[in-house]
Scaffold this active site. Structure first.
Site, short mmCIF file in Angstrom:
data_model
loop_
_atom_site.label_atom_id
_atom_site.label_comp_id
_atom_site.label_asym_id
_atom_site.label_seq_id
_atom_site.Cartn_x
_atom_site.Cartn_y
_atom_site.Cartn_z
N ARG A 215 15.09 8.53 -12.38
CA ARG A 215 15.65 7.98 -10.84
C ARG A 215 17.76 8.40 -11.97
O ARG A 215 18.51 8.28 -10.80
CB ARG A 215 15.27 6.42 -11.42
CG ARG A 215 13.93 6.54 -10.57
CD ARG A 215 13.23 5.30 -10.17
NE ARG A 215 12.86 4.62 -11.94
CZ ARG A 215 11.97 3.60 -12.29
NH1 ARG A 215 10.89 4.60 -11.00
NH2 ARG A 215 11.50 3.08 -13.01
N PHE A 231 7.61 8.48 -0.35
CA PHE A 231 6.23 7.97 -0.94
C PHE A 231 7.34 6.99 -2.07
O PHE A 231 6.52 7.14 -3.47
CB PHE A 231 5.40 8.37 -1.99
CG PHE A 231 5.02 10.01 -1.10
CD1 PHE A 231 3.41 9.60 -0.48
CD2 PHE A 231 5.38 11.11 -1.19
CE1 PHE A 231 3.05 11.17 -0.05
CE2 PHE A 231 5.11 12.02 -0.63
CZ PHE A 231 4.01 11.82 0.12
N ASP A 253 6.79 4.91 2.79
CA ASP A 253 5.88 4.23 2.66
C ASP A 253 4.59 4.53 2.98
O ASP A 253 4.97 3.07 4.25
CB ASP A 253 5.93 3.39 0.98
CG ASP A 253 5.08 3.11 -0.31
OD1 ASP A 253 5.50 4.17 -0.90
OD2 ASP A 253 3.52 3.12 0.22
N ASP A 302 8.13 11.77 -3.89
CA ASP A 302 7.53 11.46 -5.63
C ASP A 302 5.86 10.83 -5.25
O ASP A 302 5.48 9.51 -4.80
CB ASP A 302 8.44 10.58 -5.80
CG ASP A 302 7.32 9.85 -6.98
OD1 ASP A 302 6.54 10.21 -8.09
OD2 ASP A 302 7.70 7.94 -7.85
N CYS A 342 2.20 13.78 -11.02
CA CYS A 342 2.10 13.09 -12.30
C CYS A 342 0.99 12.82 -11.59
O CYS A 342 0.01 12.22 -12.58
CB CYS A 342 2.34 11.21 -11.18
SG CYS A 342 1.68 10.88 -9.75
#
Length: 401
Positions: A215, A231, A253, A302, A342
């Protein structure tokens, strides 16, 4: 806790632990001699009797044994746990900003099945395996003592052992206070950004600490920029862009709760005018933005893990390729794309190849600014593949002309 149960491996098995990992699977075991209850500490020997270490056993789990020590005679007692926790804390003090950080990262801290996050003066505990579950209260007390020695007083502990992985261990999902109750909306500051972390109802332990320095890495790129953060969850990338002086930031989101929390976090930082959040399915929104001819200086992707298993990797590749194609089409010529995965099943090579395919599909040229992984408080233990899960790229996007 003395235990005289001896587990002997089949010849040629134990590859994971021989490479430095901590897991022994059900199909690697030849014999178990002695009486035990699931969760007990057992000794592990190779087929020829060579001592491999000791760990806890659980016959409900495919991961039959998780090693706690390479010393077959090691007592897993208070002293041992204190040593492991002290090592984990000393490592964090050297490598990260500890105001909020992951204090224990399972196998990578040689405490398999345990995750502990520190948000300011609150701890969030997640126990994912039966053997470690027996020690969790003791571990919490020891950790509080270790932190108190550095003048850090923990005011509350919340347990978030509500992850589905516990079912594979034959365990119930558990959520609630360990010790006294406290306000579960916890204020923290990270990279100069204020957040309210919801440790009770937020995802996983309430906030994703693993992206802390990623970030920070986008801040420079976002000065004076028009930014799209997809996201966004509780708005962390969007807020880093805002605090760095972005002209406008849209965070998106699919969760109403996340958007409400992100909006609250924007107000907390005095960014409500420049950073706004909307509830959309990203896969549906991006083609609409494209149709409108929208272009951004910086697009951030993300997404959640599109795959939680090896079997669904093909669909995940499609998802990552699609989202990156759409994202690339929304970046101005010479603008920037930050994109990540991730999921540890989406390994570095597969992820890299997938982004390359997406760029070729939409005739964009990528100039790599940097490649990053998770923050150092989520150390990657070589030989424990699942500890290396976050891949994060920043690219400059150039028109293919």
């Amino acid at each position: 806790m003395e235990n005289h149960t001896v587990v002997t491996l089949k010849k040629g098995e134990g590859r994971t632990i021989k490479a430095g990992g901590l897991w022994i699977f059900d199909n690697e075991i030849a014999t178990i001699k002695g009486r035990f209850t699931n969760g007990d500490i057992v000794s592990v020997h190779d087929f020829d009797g060579y001592p491999m270490g000791c760990g806890y056993i659980n016959q409900n789990s495919k991961i039959r044994i998780r090693l706690m020590s390479r010393d077959v005679n090691q007592k897993i007692d208070k002293e041992f746990l204190k040593m492991r926790l002290q090592n984990a804390w000393d490592y964090r003090k050297k490598t990260v900003d500890t105001s909020s950080c992951r204090l224990v990262f399972g196998d990578a801290d040689f405490l398999p099945g345990l995750v502990i996050d520190k948000f300011a003066d609150v701890l969030v505990v997640q126990s994912l395996a039966l053997g470690i579950d027996r020690f969790k209260e003791q571990i919490v007390e020891l950790l509080k003592e270790i932190l108190a020695e550095d003048g850090i007083m923990i005011r509350g502990v919340y347990e978030r052992s509500d992850a589905k992985e516990r079912k594979k261990e034959g365990m119930k999902l558990v959520k609630g206070f360990i010790g006294d109750e406290f306000d579960t909306k916890v204020p923290i500051v990270e990279n100069g950004v204020n957040y309210i972390v919801d440790v009770k109802d937020g995802q996983k332990t309430g906030f994703f600490l693993d992206q802390k320095y990623n970030r920070l890495a986008i801040q420079k790129l976002c000065q004076g920029a028009k930014v799209l953060d997809c996201f966004t969850h509780t708005g962390s990338f969007a807020l880093n862009a805002g605090i760095a002086g972005a002209k406008s930031v849209l965070g998106v989101d699919a969760s109403e709760l996340a958007v409400a929390q992100a909006t609250e976090n924007a107000a907390l930082n005095g960014l409500s005018d420049t950073v706004t959040f909307e509830c959309h399915d990203v896969f549906e929104l991006l083609p609409q933005l494209e149709k409108k001819g929208e272009k951004y200086d910086v697009v951030i992707l993300d997404p959640p893990a599109f795959t939680k298993s090896r079997n669904s990797i093909k669909n995940a590749i499609k998802g990552y390729r699609e989202i990156n194609r759409r994202g690339l089409n929304l970046v101005k010529d010479g603008g920037y794309l930050a994109t990540c995965s991730c999921s540890h099943f989406m390994d570095y090579d597969t992820f890299t190849k997938t982004i390359g395919q997406a760029a070729r599909n939409v005739h964009k040229r990528l100039r790599q600014v940097e490649f990053r992984t998770q923050a150092p408080d989520h150390p990657i233990l070589w030989a424990a593949d699942e500890s290396y899960y976050l891949k994060f790229y920043i690219f400059q996007v150039c028109e293919d002309k």
